[in-house]
Enzyme design. Structure first.
Site, PDB file in Angstrom:
ATOM      1  N   ASP A  85       0.805  -1.219   0.000  1.00 13.38           N
ATOM      2  CA  ASP A  85       0.000   0.000   0.000  1.00 13.38           C
ATOM      3  C   ASP A  85       0.835   1.265   0.000  1.00 13.38           C
ATOM      4  OD1 ASP A  85      -2.508  -0.993  -0.004  1.00 13.38           O
ATOM      5  OD2 ASP A  85      -2.760  -1.000   2.172  1.00 13.38           O
ATOM      6  N   LYS A 126      -0.325   3.292  -5.454  1.00 19.14           N
ATOM      7  CA  LYS A 126      -0.058   4.410  -6.380  1.00 19.14           C
ATOM      8  C   LYS A 126      -1.236   4.574  -7.306  1.00 19.14           C
ATOM      9  CE  LYS A 126       4.430   5.952  -6.275  1.00 19.14           C
ATOM     10  NZ  LYS A 126       5.500   4.974  -6.423  1.00 19.14           N
ATOM     11  N   MET A 151      -8.274   8.328   9.269  1.00 17.99           N
ATOM     12  CA  MET A 151      -8.869   8.763   7.996  1.00 17.99           C
ATOM     13  C   MET A 151      -9.828   9.935   8.211  1.00 17.99           C
ATOM     14  SD  MET A 151      -9.649   5.043   6.317  1.00 17.99           S
ATOM     15  CE  MET A 151     -10.528   4.396   7.714  1.00 17.99           C
TER      16      MET A 151
HETATM   17  N1  SAH Z   1      -4.241  -0.401   9.248  1.00 16.40           N
HETATM   18  C1  SAH Z   1      -3.747   0.908   9.548  1.00 16.40           C
HETATM   19  C2  SAH Z   1      -4.805   1.972   9.283  1.00 16.40           C
HETATM   20  C3  SAH Z   1      -5.197   2.055   7.824  1.00 16.40           C
HETATM   21  S1  SAH Z   1      -6.374   3.290   7.503  1.00 16.40           S
HETATM   22  C4  SAH Z   1      -3.216   0.929  10.983  1.00 16.40           C
HETATM   23  O1  SAH Z   1      -3.444  -0.009  11.741  1.00 16.40           O
HETATM   24  O2  SAH Z   1      -2.497   1.878  11.342  1.00 16.40           O
HETATM   25  C5  SAH Z   1      -5.352   4.644   7.004  1.00 16.40           C
HETATM   26  C6  SAH Z   1      -5.368   5.735   8.043  1.00 16.40           C
HETATM   27  O3  SAH Z   1      -4.543   5.346   9.130  1.00 16.40           O
HETATM   28  C7  SAH Z   1      -4.786   7.046   7.585  1.00 16.40           C
HETATM   29  O4  SAH Z   1      -5.738   7.848   6.919  1.00 16.40           O
HETATM   30  C8  SAH Z   1      -4.370   7.682   8.891  1.00 16.40           C
HETATM   31  O5  SAH Z   1      -5.454   8.220   9.572  1.00 16.40           O
HETATM   32  C9  SAH Z   1      -3.901   6.473   9.672  1.00 16.40           C
HETATM   33  N2  SAH Z   1      -2.445   6.250   9.580  1.00 16.40           N
HETATM   34  C10 SAH Z   1      -1.820   5.147   9.153  1.00 16.40           C
HETATM   35  N3  SAH Z   1      -0.477   5.261   9.283  1.00 16.40           N
HETATM   36  C11 SAH Z   1      -0.276   6.496   9.818  1.00 16.40           C
HETATM   37  C12 SAH Z   1       0.874   7.202  10.226  1.00 16.40           C
HETATM   38  N4  SAH Z   1       2.106   6.679  10.090  1.00 16.40           N
HETATM   39  N5  SAH Z   1       0.728   8.432  10.746  1.00 16.40           N
HETATM   40  C13 SAH Z   1      -0.499   8.966  10.902  1.00 16.40           C
HETATM   41  N6  SAH Z   1      -1.623   8.341  10.540  1.00 16.40           N
HETATM   42  C14 SAH Z   1      -1.528   7.119  10.020  1.00 16.40           C
END
Ligand code: SAH
Length: 469
Positions: A35, A55, A168
């Site tokens: 991703d 992408k 998100m």
């Molecule tokens: N599975 C992921 C979440 C996926 S949804 C997890 O467990 O972290 C994608 C959302 O996750 C983004 O829009 C943001 O809100 C958050 N996110 C994921 N990685 C991030 C990071 N390194 N810093 C800030 N927000 C993050």
């Protein structure tokens, strides 16, 4: 023959926040489907085919249906497939749906948990998600609900005692703050927004429900980010980790394991790798080893191939007892020492202390630089350039531990990358490396002593002066 799909959590960003099982699955994979939020540094060591479904190829996002079908198609070819998702695969990001589809299609799969950004992202900015004085529960909520027409139960959410974490949610920040206030939360409730948590470009701001939208706008903070609501946010200043190289994004040659990588990461820098050239061993005739003479080792890898050849021929290092062994520099001497061989000195082409050496061993093209030395040259391998896919411009600096590493990067760069490289701060470990950088068109070369411990303070003082960190 059926393949196998692992839905693997990549963690929040820092490549070392990966589980041991995830690391093993990645190293065993035939194909990795990843991703947008996955840190490219995680991909550097992998031999697997890599498919980027985050992408926007020709501006069409790869749809969830296409991703599902891709996983099934690859597995049915008998491949070991890793579906690499940011954070934990089952925390948003549609991991559950992928699992269901695989199950329906009778494709064997597993889930390898990851560290979710919803918890670790807060810690990286100094916010513990729970604390005895402030929050005894936490709630992870999608801020994206409006898109599918459903509404969150705002009354319920607003009345929770614990920390609220919205993922998100950046497109809905104003709406989130408004709903929480409307449903009874004080507008003075602390809020933090953390962008790119644990990545090099992590940034965070703190405000309250009433002001967060304006503060985020002023600081140009966007997705991906975590919105954190609750009193735990007040601990941010106290617990915010501060390390000397924090905020720096540095590029180094790929090596696994890499001491340089670990040291830089420990100091707070985010590190990515450029690819090394492919090393192809050459067949060559050994000189009369029993005769002895002077042997110049111009490159570490060249020595390794030479040593293999010796062993294959039935010799070990004792055969070198009749030879005067000279290294080109300290790094090579260190490498030889780790192999149980102490050098007799260093070779310099104008060194009158030593007679003309009998033999110089090295990489095929690099040996061309010894034209003025009349001795026999033995090329033990050929280095073949590999296209560099990294975006050179998104790094603050590059570290070159050897001349070969300069060639590794430069030979694989497109012209546009070379132009960026020319003005990039490059830390060259040793005077030969400095010369190699300059000969390759790099103008901003910082000379550092060839030891990892000397590199750290050099980087720190260079960037401190320019207030990048
Ligand atoms: N599975 C992921 C979440 C996926 S949804 C997890 O467990 O972290 C994608 C959302 O996750 C983004 O829009 C943001 O809100 C958050 N996110 C994921 N990685 C991030 C990071 N390194 N810093 C800030 N927000 C993050």
């Amino acid at each position: 023959m059926g393949g196998f799909v692992s839905l693997v959590g990549a963690g929040p960003g820092n490549p070392e926040l990966l589980t041991i099982l995830a690391k093993r699955r990645l190293s065993e994979a035939d194909v990795v489907v990843y991703d947008r939020l996955v840190n490219p540094a995680l991909m550097a060591p992998l031999a697997a085919e890599k498919i980027d479904v985050g992408k926007l190829p020709q501006h069409h996002k790869v749809s969830q249906y296409q991703i599902n079908d891709l996983l099934v198609e690859q597995a049915r070819k008998g491949k070991r497939v890793v579906r690499l998702k940011s954070g934990d695969p089952y925390v948003f990001g549609r991991g559950g749906e992928e699992g269901q589809y695989l199950q329906q299609q009778r494709v064997a799969f597993e889930v390898v948990p990851g560290i979710t950004s919803a918890i670790a992202g807060l810690g990286a900015a100094g916010i513990p998600i729970t604390h005895r004085d402030f929050a005894s529960s936490f709630h992870v909520i999608t801020g994206h609900h409006k898109a599918d027409g459903t509404q969150l139960d705002w009354e319920n959410i607003a009345h929770q005692e614990g920390t609220l974490v919205f993922l998100m949610g950046m497109g809905e920040l104003g709406h989130i703050a408004e709903q929480l206030i409307k449903n009874g939360r004080a507008s003075s409730t602390p809020v933090a927004v953390i962008q790119w948590a644990t990545h090099w470009n992590q940034r965070s701001v703190k405000a309250d429900l009433g002001t967060i939208e304006t503060v985020v706008e002023t600081h140009h903070i966007g997705s991906p980010a975590l919105i954190v609501v609750g009193n735990v946010v007040s601990l941010m200043d106290e617990l915010n980790p501060e390390l000397p190289l924090q905020g720096l994004h540095l590029l180094i040659p790929f090596k696994d394991p890499s001491k340089l990588f670990s040291k830089l990461q420990d100091q707070g820098a985010a590190v990515n790798f450029f690819k090394r050239r492919t090393q192809v061993p050459l067949t060559f005739d050994l000189p009369d080893m029993l005769k002895g003479g002077t042997l110049v080792i111009s490159d570490q890898t060249a020595f390794d191939f030479f040593e293999h050849r010796l062993l294959d021929t039935g010799y070990d290092q004792r055969v070198l007892s009749k030879w005067r062994v000279l290294a080109l520099n300290q790094a090579i001497a260190g490498h030889l020492k780790r192999h149980g061989l102490l050098v007799d000195g260093y070779f310099e082409s104008d060194n009158s202390l030593f007679s003309e050496p009998e033999i110089v061993i090295g990489e095929e093209t690099a040996l061309g630089r010894f034209k003025e030395v009349k001795s026999q040259k033995i090329a033990t391998y050929r280095a073949i350039p590999v296209n560099q896919t990294i975006e050179v411009g998104c790094f603050h600096g590059i570290i070159f531990p050897s001349s070969a590493s300069v060639d590794d990067l430069v030979s694989g760069c497109r012209d546009s990358q070379k132009r960026q490289l020319a003005s990039m701060p490059c830390f060259a470990m040793g005077k030969q490396v400095v010369a190699r950088c300059q000969a390759s068109g790099i103008r901003n070369v910082i000379s550092v002593n060839p030891s990892i411990d000397a590199v750290m303070p050099a980087i720190q003082s260079y960037f401190k002066c320019r207030s990048v960190i």
